[in-house]
Enzyme design. Structure first.
Site, PDB file in Angstrom:
ATOM      1  N   GLN A 287       0.821  -1.222   0.000  1.00 43.34           N
ATOM      2  CA  GLN A 287       0.000   0.000   0.000  1.00 43.34           C
ATOM      3  C   GLN A 287       0.855   1.274   0.000  1.00 43.34           C
ATOM      4  O   GLN A 287       0.503   2.269  -0.638  1.00 43.34           O
ATOM      5  CB  GLN A 287      -0.927   0.011   1.214  1.00 43.34           C
ATOM      6  CG  GLN A 287      -2.075  -0.982   1.074  1.00 43.34           C
ATOM      7  CD  GLN A 287      -3.031  -0.904   2.241  1.00 43.34           C
ATOM      8  OE1 GLN A 287      -2.806  -0.179   3.197  1.00 43.34           O
ATOM      9  NE2 GLN A 287      -4.102  -1.664   2.171  1.00 43.34           N
ATOM     10  N   GLU A 371      14.552  31.379 -13.836  1.00 44.27           N
ATOM     11  CA  GLU A 371      13.323  31.970 -14.403  1.00 44.27           C
ATOM     12  C   GLU A 371      12.368  32.395 -13.294  1.00 44.27           C
ATOM     13  O   GLU A 371      11.158  32.234 -13.401  1.00 44.27           O
ATOM     14  CB  GLU A 371      12.615  30.968 -15.318  1.00 44.27           C
ATOM     15  CG  GLU A 371      13.501  30.363 -16.355  1.00 44.27           C
ATOM     16  CD  GLU A 371      13.577  31.197 -17.612  1.00 44.27           C
ATOM     17  OE1 GLU A 371      12.817  32.166 -17.718  1.00 44.27           O
ATOM     18  OE2 GLU A 371      14.415  30.873 -18.448  1.00 44.27           O
TER      19      GLU A 371
HETATM   20  C1  LIG Z   1      21.692  26.394 -14.004  1.00 42.12           C
HETATM   21  C2  LIG Z   1      21.202  27.807 -14.088  1.00 42.12           C
HETATM   22  C3  LIG Z   1      20.993  28.414 -15.328  1.00 42.12           C
HETATM   23  C4  LIG Z   1      20.578  29.739 -15.406  1.00 42.12           C
HETATM   24  N1  LIG Z   1      20.435  30.338 -16.647  1.00 42.12           N
HETATM   25  C5  LIG Z   1      20.206  31.678 -16.720  1.00 42.12           C
HETATM   26  C6  LIG Z   1      20.219  32.353 -17.986  1.00 42.12           C
HETATM   27  O1  LIG Z   1      20.358  31.731 -19.052  1.00 42.12           O
HETATM   28  N2  LIG Z   1      20.090  33.711 -18.014  1.00 42.12           N
HETATM   29  C7  LIG Z   1      19.910  34.444 -16.870  1.00 42.12           C
HETATM   30  O2  LIG Z   1      19.821  35.670 -16.955  1.00 42.12           O
HETATM   31  N3  LIG Z   1      19.886  33.827 -15.641  1.00 42.12           N
HETATM   32  C8  LIG Z   1      20.034  32.475 -15.549  1.00 42.12           C
HETATM   33  N4  LIG Z   1      20.037  31.837 -14.321  1.00 42.12           N
HETATM   34  C9  LIG Z   1      19.935  32.663 -13.111  1.00 42.12           C
HETATM   35  C10 LIG Z   1      18.644  32.484 -12.342  1.00 42.12           C
HETATM   36  O3  LIG Z   1      17.576  33.074 -13.032  1.00 42.12           O
HETATM   37  C11 LIG Z   1      18.876  33.075 -10.931  1.00 42.12           C
HETATM   38  O4  LIG Z   1      19.721  32.168 -10.241  1.00 42.12           O
HETATM   39  C12 LIG Z   1      17.575  33.287 -10.172  1.00 42.12           C
HETATM   40  O5  LIG Z   1      16.822  34.326 -10.733  1.00 42.12           O
HETATM   41  C13 LIG Z   1      17.817  33.604  -8.688  1.00 42.12           C
HETATM   42  O6  LIG Z   1      18.781  34.596  -8.535  1.00 42.12           O
HETATM   43  P1  LIG Z   1      19.988  34.364  -7.500  1.00 42.12           P
HETATM   44  O7  LIG Z   1      20.611  33.053  -7.811  1.00 42.12           O
HETATM   45  O8  LIG Z   1      20.835  35.564  -7.539  1.00 42.12           O
HETATM   46  O9  LIG Z   1      19.285  34.212  -6.087  1.00 42.12           O
HETATM   47  P2  LIG Z   1      18.841  35.422  -5.117  1.00 42.12           P
HETATM   48  O10 LIG Z   1      18.035  36.422  -5.871  1.00 42.12           O
HETATM   49  O11 LIG Z   1      20.031  35.894  -4.358  1.00 42.12           O
HETATM   50  O12 LIG Z   1      17.879  34.664  -4.116  1.00 42.12           O
HETATM   51  C14 LIG Z   1      18.334  33.903  -2.987  1.00 42.12           C
HETATM   52  C15 LIG Z   1      17.122  33.486  -2.170  1.00 42.12           C
HETATM   53  O13 LIG Z   1      16.456  34.638  -1.663  1.00 42.12           O
HETATM   54  C16 LIG Z   1      15.082  34.602  -2.032  1.00 42.12           C
HETATM   55  N5  LIG Z   1      14.588  35.968  -2.253  1.00 42.12           N
HETATM   56  C17 LIG Z   1      15.109  36.904  -3.095  1.00 42.12           C
HETATM   57  N6  LIG Z   1      14.375  38.015  -3.043  1.00 42.12           N
HETATM   58  C18 LIG Z   1      13.357  37.774  -2.177  1.00 42.12           C
HETATM   59  C19 LIG Z   1      12.233  38.538  -1.713  1.00 42.12           C
HETATM   60  N7  LIG Z   1      11.980  39.772  -2.159  1.00 42.12           N
HETATM   61  N8  LIG Z   1      11.397  37.967  -0.817  1.00 42.12           N
HETATM   62  C20 LIG Z   1      11.598  36.706  -0.381  1.00 42.12           C
HETATM   63  N9  LIG Z   1      12.643  35.944  -0.779  1.00 42.12           N
HETATM   64  C21 LIG Z   1      13.484  36.472  -1.664  1.00 42.12           C
HETATM   65  C22 LIG Z   1      15.037  33.756  -3.297  1.00 42.12           C
HETATM   66  O14 LIG Z   1      13.740  33.168  -3.465  1.00 42.12           O
HETATM   67  C23 LIG Z   1      16.105  32.703  -3.006  1.00 42.12           C
HETATM   68  O15 LIG Z   1      15.558  31.656  -2.242  1.00 42.12           O
HETATM   69  C24 LIG Z   1      20.370  30.483 -14.224  1.00 42.12           C
HETATM   70  C25 LIG Z   1      20.545  29.851 -12.979  1.00 42.12           C
HETATM   71  C26 LIG Z   1      20.948  28.546 -12.901  1.00 42.12           C
HETATM   72  C27 LIG Z   1      21.133  27.900 -11.545  1.00 42.12           C
END
Ligand SMILES: Cc1cc2nc3c(=O)[nH]c(=O)nc-3n(C[C@H](O)[C@H](O)[C@H](O)COP(=O)(O)OP(=O)(O)OC[C@H]3O[C@@H](n4cnc5c(N)ncnc54)[C@H](O)[C@@H]3O)c2cc1C
Length: 392
Positions: A287, A371
């Site tokens: 189950q 994204e």
């Molecule tokens: C494998 C991979 C491929 C990618 N490809 C692309 C690409 O082709 N082009 C491109 O431009 N980007 C790309 N990215 C980037 C991706 O879009 C970002 O990693 C993402 O938008 C998050 O940004 P950050 O990593 O700086 O995290 P941060 O913005 O630093 O966030 C860290 C944490 O804080 C939280 N947080 C942030 N702001 C707030 C808020 N206001 N309230 C509450 N929580 C919050 C987030 O949810 C997250 O949990 C890629 C990322 C990866 C891992």
């Protein structure tokens, strides 16, 4: 890697909602994934390399610009066809789907929508055929969830623009031929610029040590006094809404793609549960294992309905950004949960590269972050239903 025996679940007969063309497009993509992706993808993920030999096949199944008009080399299909292609590719691997998503929604889409006729004619046919690969530079080292804070900038030098700054976490960057780059002008307004490989001062170092999307190449885009010709500025839209419009299209594709990854995990676990014997019975007879499988197919079915309805609204031009956010968030979380449960159902074999589940599971950690993170999409829904901004 075991032979690909995938059979797609369709518990609510959703095929009845699809046209003959939808099914033809989907089945062609499904066959291609079985033939050209499944046999090699585990090896490429293990060695952290993008399989460049599949680029031609991606172009042939219409994965580069599915909805871009045929006059520009696109496949001229509708939004549901686009979604179905993304679903099938991500059934194979989220990294391969990422390459197709970036090319279609983040490079071809802005050139088509925000570019002029010369730019469309110059870039779109080569991107559609896979002769050129594109990347999309929005995220910066200090500006991820808050791209409006970007510091990458360009100055008007009279006969050209001078671009400076850096982007990170950029899919396809290490081998891209062109990059759509978002940067601020001297007034602080965001514009899209098409940067081409070979421009002096433009480099694309690869990002190593990833445990996720290993079969997709990720890197930086670095601009050190890059002279960008004036004709490479996208003239027809500026401001943060321009890159966000591209993200709507890509997020829509992810909402469908995640279903593919979930279907593959479910199908693998279902088959395994009927073959694996413990205590003298197939484990599918217990189950606890049935609960997992029943919940998986329920969640997949709900996600399929969400994606299909979103496809209809997207095709009508009525889908809002917030509705797209909801589907991306829901469907990726659904897939990541199913991958985790399916992995447990395979016991020790679940962590092996002989099966696709652990790879999907690791890949989905990127999909739930890029994204727009899972949190950011929740805040978008929160803002939409309350009218109150909880971002800052
Ligand atoms: C494998 C991979 C491929 C990618 N490809 C692309 C690409 O082709 N082009 C491109 O431009 N980007 C790309 N990215 C980037 C991706 O879009 C970002 O990693 C993402 O938008 C998050 O940004 P950050 O990593 O700086 O995290 P941060 O913005 O630093 O966030 C860290 C944490 O804080 C939280 N947080 C942030 N702001 C707030 C808020 N206001 N309230 C509450 N929580 C919050 C987030 O949810 C997250 O949990 C890629 C990322 C990866 C891992």
């Amino acid at each position: 890697m075991k032979p690909d025996l995938f059979e797609a679940p369709d518990y609510y007969n959703l095929d009845e909602l699809l046209t003959e063309e939808h099914k033809l497009v989907r089945d062609a993509a499904r066959e291609w994934v079985k033939r050209d992706v499944s046999p090699i993808i585990e090896e490429y993920a293990q060695k952290a390399e993008f399989p460049t030999q599949i680029v031609k096949g991606l172009a042939e199944i219409g994965a580069f610009g599915p909805y871009i008009p045929e006059e520009y080399g696109g496949a001229g299909l509708d939004q549901i066809s686009y979604g179905l292609i993304m679903q099938e590719i991500e059934r194979g691997d989220s990294g391969v789907r990422s390459t197709a998503s970036v090319q279609s929604s983040l490079v071809m889409y802005p050139i088509w929508k925000y570019g002029n006729e010369e730019q469309r004619n110059k870039y779109l046919p080569k991107l559609a055929s896979g002769e050129w690969i594109g990347s999309f530079g929005l995220t910066e080292p200090d500006h991820g969830s808050n791209p409006g804070g970007m510091v990458t900038n360009f100055k008007d030098m009279g006969d050209h623009y001078l671009l400076n700054g850096a982007k990170m976490w950029i899919s396809n960057a290490p081998f891209c031929d062109v990059a759509v780059v978002w940067a601020k002008n001297e007034e602080g307004r965001i514009h899209g610029l098409i940067v081409e490989r070979g421009m002096e001062g433009f480099s694309t170092p690869e990002t190593h040590n990833k445990w996720s999307l290993r079969a997709s190449a990720t890197g930086e885009l670095i601009f050190d006094n890059v002279k960008v010709p004036k004709e490479n500025l996208l003239p027809n839209k500026s401001g943060l809404g321009a890159p966000l419009g591209c993200l709507d299209s890509a997020r829509f594709g992810i909402a469908w793609g995640a279903i593919g990854a979930a279907m593959d995990c479910y199908d693998t676990a279902l088959r395994y549960s009927k073959e694996r014997m413990q205590f003298g019975k197939p484990i599918g007879q217990f189950q606890l294992q049935q609960k997992k499988l029943a919940e998986m197919i329920t969640e997949i079915t709900k996600a399929q309905l969400l994606a299909w309805r979103l496809g209809v609204m997207r095709e009508n031009g009525t889908a809002t950004s917030a509705q797209i956010s909801m589907a991306k968030r829901n469907n990726v979380e659904m897939a990541i949960n199913i991958a985790r449960e399916a992995r447990q159902m395979l016991g020790g074999m679940g962590i092996s590269g002989d099966y696709s589940i652990m790879r999907h599971s690791m890949n989905l950690e990127s999909v739930i972050t890029y994204e727009g993170t899972h949190d950011i999409h929740l805040l978008i829904t929160g803002l939409d239903i309350t009218g109150l901004n909880a971002f800052k």
